[in-house]
Scaffold this motif. Structure first.
Motif, short mmCIF file in Angstrom:
data_model
loop_
_atom_site.label_atom_id
_atom_site.label_comp_id
_atom_site.label_asym_id
_atom_site.label_seq_id
_atom_site.Cartn_x
_atom_site.Cartn_y
_atom_site.Cartn_z
N ILE A 51 0.84 -1.21 0.00
CA ILE A 51 0.00 0.00 0.00
C ILE A 51 0.87 1.25 0.00
N SER A 52 1.92 1.26 0.79
CA SER A 52 2.78 2.45 0.82
C SER A 52 3.51 2.64 -0.51
N MET A 53 3.85 1.54 -1.19
CA MET A 53 4.47 1.65 -2.51
C MET A 53 3.48 2.21 -3.52
N LEU A 54 2.22 1.78 -3.43
CA LEU A 54 1.21 2.29 -4.37
C LEU A 54 1.00 3.79 -4.23
N LYS A 55 1.18 4.32 -3.03
CA LYS A 55 1.02 5.77 -2.81
C LYS A 55 2.02 6.57 -3.62
N TRP A 56 3.15 5.98 -3.97
CA TRP A 56 4.15 6.66 -4.79
C TRP A 56 4.05 6.28 -6.26
N VAL A 57 3.71 5.04 -6.54
CA VAL A 57 3.72 4.56 -7.92
C VAL A 57 2.57 5.16 -8.73
N ILE A 58 1.38 5.23 -8.17
CA ILE A 58 0.23 5.72 -8.92
C ILE A 58 0.40 7.19 -9.34
N PRO A 59 0.77 8.10 -8.46
CA PRO A 59 1.00 9.49 -8.93
C PRO A 59 2.15 9.59 -9.93
N THR A 60 3.19 8.79 -9.76
CA THR A 60 4.31 8.82 -10.70
C THR A 60 3.86 8.37 -12.08
N LEU A 61 3.10 7.29 -12.15
CA LEU A 61 2.59 6.83 -13.44
C LEU A 61 1.63 7.85 -14.06
N ALA A 62 0.85 8.52 -13.23
CA ALA A 62 -0.06 9.54 -13.76
C ALA A 62 0.74 10.69 -14.37
#
Length: 41
Positions: free
Chosen positions: A18-29
């Motif tokens: 979950i903490s990784m997703l908090k960084w990956v999703i905005p980066t991919l966006a």
């Protein structure tokens, strides 16, 4: 079902995911937005 000892490992893995997703999703966006802007020019 797994034993109670597996719950600690599961909670740790889920928390990391979950903490990784908090960084990956905005980066991919941002990358997607950049590509769209470059293509539209």
């Amino acid at each position: 079902m797994g034993s109670a000892n597996d719950m600690k490992a599961h909670s740790s893995t889920y928390s990391s995911f979950i903490s990784m997703l908090k960084w990956v999703i905005p980066t991919l966006a941002l990358i997607t937005l950049l590509v769209v802007v470059l293509i539209s020019d």
